[in-house]
Design an enzyme around this catalytic site. Structure first.
Site, PDB file in Angstrom:
ATOM      1  N   CYS A  99      42.219  48.465  37.958  1.00 47.89           N
ATOM      2  CA  CYS A  99      42.553  49.572  38.865  1.00 47.89           C
ATOM      3  C   CYS A  99      43.902  50.125  38.451  1.00 47.89           C
ATOM      4  O   CYS A  99      44.901  49.420  38.498  1.00 47.89           O
ATOM      5  CB  CYS A  99      42.595  49.066  40.306  1.00 47.89           C
ATOM      6  SG  CYS A  99      43.418  50.198  41.444  1.00 47.89           S
ATOM      7  N   CYS A 103      45.214  57.038  41.664  1.00 43.37           N
ATOM      8  CA  CYS A 103      44.272  57.990  42.259  1.00 43.37           C
ATOM      9  C   CYS A 103      44.503  58.182  43.752  1.00 43.37           C
ATOM     10  O   CYS A 103      44.202  59.246  44.286  1.00 43.37           O
ATOM     11  CB  CYS A 103      42.844  57.521  42.044  1.00 43.37           C
ATOM     12  SG  CYS A 103      42.602  56.606  40.545  1.00 43.37           S
ATOM     13  N   THR A 190      47.051  49.921  47.567  1.00 46.90           N
ATOM     14  CA  THR A 190      46.937  49.919  46.105  1.00 46.90           C
ATOM     15  C   THR A 190      48.146  50.596  45.466  1.00 46.90           C
ATOM     16  O   THR A 190      48.492  51.711  45.839  1.00 46.90           O
ATOM     17  CB  THR A 190      45.646  50.666  45.704  1.00 46.90           C
ATOM     18  OG1 THR A 190      44.531  50.004  46.295  1.00 46.90           O
ATOM     19  CG2 THR A 190      45.484  50.708  44.201  1.00 46.90           C
ATOM     20  N   GLU A 257      47.948  45.107  45.253  1.00 52.72           N
ATOM     21  CA  GLU A 257      47.809  45.528  46.649  1.00 52.72           C
ATOM     22  C   GLU A 257      48.962  44.883  47.406  1.00 52.72           C
ATOM     23  O   GLU A 257      49.408  43.794  47.048  1.00 52.72           O
ATOM     24  CB  GLU A 257      46.493  45.026  47.248  1.00 52.72           C
ATOM     25  CG  GLU A 257      45.248  45.256  46.392  1.00 52.72           C
ATOM     26  CD  GLU A 257      44.770  46.685  46.340  1.00 52.72           C
ATOM     27  OE1 GLU A 257      45.006  47.432  47.312  1.00 52.72           O
ATOM     28  OE2 GLU A 257      44.150  47.055  45.326  1.00 52.72           O
ATOM     29  N   HIS A 292      38.290  59.857  47.730  1.00 55.49           N
ATOM     30  CA  HIS A 292      38.426  58.528  47.132  1.00 55.49           C
ATOM     31  C   HIS A 292      37.056  57.902  46.855  1.00 55.49           C
ATOM     32  O   HIS A 292      36.915  57.076  45.956  1.00 55.49           O
ATOM     33  CB  HIS A 292      39.305  57.619  48.002  1.00 55.49           C
ATOM     34  CG  HIS A 292      40.034  56.597  47.185  1.00 55.49           C
ATOM     35  ND1 HIS A 292      40.764  56.915  46.058  1.00 55.49           N
ATOM     36  CD2 HIS A 292      40.103  55.244  47.281  1.00 55.49           C
ATOM     37  CE1 HIS A 292      41.253  55.816  45.525  1.00 55.49           C
ATOM     38  NE2 HIS A 292      40.865  54.785  46.238  1.00 55.49           N
ATOM     39  N   TYR A 296      35.553  56.555  42.928  1.00 54.25           N
ATOM     40  CA  TYR A 296      34.899  55.313  42.517  1.00 54.25           C
ATOM     41  C   TYR A 296      33.732  55.562  41.567  1.00 54.25           C
ATOM     42  O   TYR A 296      33.305  54.649  40.858  1.00 54.25           O
ATOM     43  CB  TYR A 296      34.437  54.523  43.757  1.00 54.25           C
ATOM     44  CG  TYR A 296      35.544  53.683  44.371  1.00 54.25           C
ATOM     45  CD1 TYR A 296      36.830  54.185  44.497  1.00 54.25           C
ATOM     46  CD2 TYR A 296      35.300  52.394  44.808  1.00 54.25           C
ATOM     47  CE1 TYR A 296      37.843  53.422  45.046  1.00 54.25           C
ATOM     48  CE2 TYR A 296      36.312  51.622  45.357  1.00 54.25           C
ATOM     49  CZ  TYR A 296      37.585  52.141  45.475  1.00 54.25           C
ATOM     50  OH  TYR A 296      38.584  51.376  46.015  1.00 54.25           O
ATOM     51  N   CYS A 299      36.299  55.532  38.200  1.00 52.75           N
ATOM     52  CA  CYS A 299      37.063  54.346  37.777  1.00 52.75           C
ATOM     53  C   CYS A 299      36.172  53.122  37.595  1.00 52.75           C
ATOM     54  O   CYS A 299      36.280  52.410  36.600  1.00 52.75           O
ATOM     55  CB  CYS A 299      38.195  54.065  38.754  1.00 52.75           C
ATOM     56  SG  CYS A 299      37.717  53.277  40.304  1.00 52.75           S
ATOM     57  N   GLU A 455      36.790  45.176  45.528  1.00 48.71           N
ATOM     58  CA  GLU A 455      37.251  46.531  45.833  1.00 48.71           C
ATOM     59  C   GLU A 455      36.085  47.505  45.892  1.00 48.71           C
ATOM     60  O   GLU A 455      36.115  48.488  46.636  1.00 48.71           O
ATOM     61  CB  GLU A 455      38.284  46.998  44.815  1.00 48.71           C
ATOM     62  CG  GLU A 455      38.966  48.265  45.294  1.00 48.71           C
ATOM     63  CD  GLU A 455      40.092  48.702  44.408  1.00 48.71           C
ATOM     64  OE1 GLU A 455      39.863  48.779  43.197  1.00 48.71           O
ATOM     65  OE2 GLU A 455      41.174  48.979  44.923  1.00 48.71           O
TER      66      GLU A 455
END
Ligand code: SF4
Ligand code: FE
Length: 490
Positions: A99, A103, A190, A257, A292, A296, A299, A455
């Site tokens: 990650c 973003c 994040t 995180e 978001h 996904y 990513c 995640e």
């Protein structure tokens, strides 16, 4: 100005960010072995922007200043921009298998930009101008911003103002002529430690009595009263082992995180983007979550590409690559991964312009995208573990493979014995085989599982959050009319 990765890392040292880990304050958190891989991961988003072959994906002309900026700080101007965003994220996932954290800022910029425009129209406020000025500064200085949405939320059956502890949602505790004072925390943030700024948004739709909780603002990561407690990850202390390399699986990169605490932080008026407009809290949440959930589809697909590659390598090294069931499992993994990508591209291609002028994704398709992400990576990981074999969790340590201590009757060392019994195909060394298995261990159930597997379930909202949106956006009444028309029902 486009920073390089090195300049970005140097810029973090200038901040007085307060970081706690294992019950202690970490003064030099930039060089901490458990934190550094996540910083290096964000640095990739800077370095790729300087590479000619990726210039079109990683950089773009700013809609605010006309200057060349990093796409992570861009307001999407078209459906083409939305698709390029997903492609950029797939690329970054391929390069880091992790990650890369940047973003959340990009997604919050686009959501806050369009929502503040509509708040101002309805309430005569001036939040949009505040936000545009803030974003110009971010673009110009090429900063990383943590888009901070998720509150601790306490008892889920109670709204913010009815919680036993009023701090379980970020809220305004004091209003002054020059700004507000906020208290509360944001969970599992994040990339929060290595961000320059935080952009805080409410976490859910609010009722009129939750007025003090409908608050959005920006503040520097080292603002007075702000501190962070680092989240630990499975196998994270391996990073503290002397000379750690092979056992880390992904030595270079990782995610991070943290719990971000706002302990009476003062926010000047210029950085306030919502204060009390409870009627727009739901819109802001829905838009940020939509962006978001689109993310996904990029990513996680890029990371999936690396996992498929690693599984194929493990099969090669085991001498199993020609087995038809292995080939079929790799096909299945590819099918699942490209299905995720298809949704990321589809919700972008079907995007539309907001009243403020930037583009947002098709919300239904973005939620379908993320709902698939709550499932397919689990199946991809299951197949990767199937192909890799149990050795990925039973193999001795790197220290054993390197040990020169004699152990065998003929004077063989521990290292020689490990290398002898874990050798497989003549096409690879035992170390290469270890490396790929440790990578799969790391991504399937080690510290990188935070950024891939778990995640995929909870990031950008847990599965039920998408199902609520799918229900809302699914137009069931319209579908009933279609059925009535065909079936001849008046
Ligand atoms: Fe970006 Fe993916 Fe990490 Fe979210 S989970 S910040 S979309 S890389
Ligand atoms: Fe995430």
């Amino acid at each position: 100005m486009l920073m390089t990765g090195t300049e970005y890392i140097a810029s973090l040292r200038e901040l007085n960010t307060r970081v706690y880990l294992f019950g202690e304050k970490i003064e030099n958190w930039v060089d901490h072995p458990m934190i550094r891989p996540s910083i290096d991961c964000v640095a990739v988003t800077y370095d790729l922007a300087h590479q000619e072959e990726y210039a079109d994906l990683m950089t773009v002309k700013s809609s605010l200043t006309g200057k060349r900026i990093n796409r992570f700080n861009h307001l999407h101007q078209s459906t083409d921009d939305l698709m390029k965003k997903v492609k950029m994220q797939r690329l970054c996932g391929q390069k880091t298998a992790s990650c890369f954290q940047r973003c959340v800022g990009m997604d919050s910029f686009n959501a806050v930009f369009s929502t503040t425009f509509e708040i101002d129209q309805a309430h005569g406020t001036a939040y949009h101008k505040n936000f545009v000025e803030f974003l110009k500064m971010v673009e110009e200085a090429d900063l990383v911003v943590d888009g901070a949405m998720t509150d601790p939320k306490g008892d889920r059956s109670l709204q913010p103002s009815k919680q036993r502890d009023p701090d379980l949602f970020v809220h305004v505790v004091e209003r002054r002529p020059d700004g507000i004072v906020v208290r509360g925390a944001k969970c599992h943030q994040t990339g929060s430690i290595n961000s320059h700024w935080h952009l805080v948004m409410p976490t859910q739709a609010m009722k009129p009595e939750d007025k003090d909780y409908a608050v959005s603002f920006a503040c520097p990561s080292d603002a007075d009263g702000l501190y962070m407690i680092y989240g630990r990850q499975s196998c994270d202390t391996r990073k503290l082992e002397k000379g750690a390399d092979v056992d880390l699986g992904n030595k270079k990169f990782g995610g991070q995180e943290a719990l971000v605490v706002f302990d009476d932080v003062f926010i000047p008026n210029a950085y306030i983007f919502m204060d009390g407009e409870t009627d727009f809290s739901g819109m802001l949440v829905e838009r940020f979550a939509g962006y978001h959930r689109q993310s996904y589809g990029g990513c996680k697909v890029g990371v999936g590409d690396v996992i498929i590659g690693a599984a194929a390598l493990a099969a090669d090294y085991n001498g199993a690559a020609k087995a038809s069931h292995i080939k079929d499992k790799l096909i299945e993994m590819t099918h699942l991964n490209e299905t995720l990508y298809s949704c990321g591209i589809a919700c972008s291609a079907e995007g539309n312009q907001t009243k403020a002028g930037n583009y947002q994704i098709n919300l239904l398709l973005a939620n379908v995208c993320k709902q698939n992400v709550t499932r397919f990576p689990y199946e991809i990981v299951r197949l990767a573990e199937d192909i890799a074999g149990g050795l990925m969790v039973t193999m001795p340590s790197e220290a054993d493979f390197k040990s020169e201590m004699p152990v065998g009757r003929r004077g063989e060392t521990i290292g020689e014995i490990c290398n002898k019994y874990f050798a497989a195909s003549a096409d690879c060394t035992t170390e290469e085989r270890m490396r790929v298995l440790r990578f799969l261990e790391n991504i399937c159930l080690g510290s990188s599982a935070v950024g891939y597997r778990t995640e995929s379930m909870h990031g950008a909202g847990s599965p039920q959050a998408q199902r609520i949106m799918i229900q809302r956006q699914g137009n069931l009444e319209g579908k009933k009319q279609l059925a009535k028309a065909i079936a001849g029902i008046e």
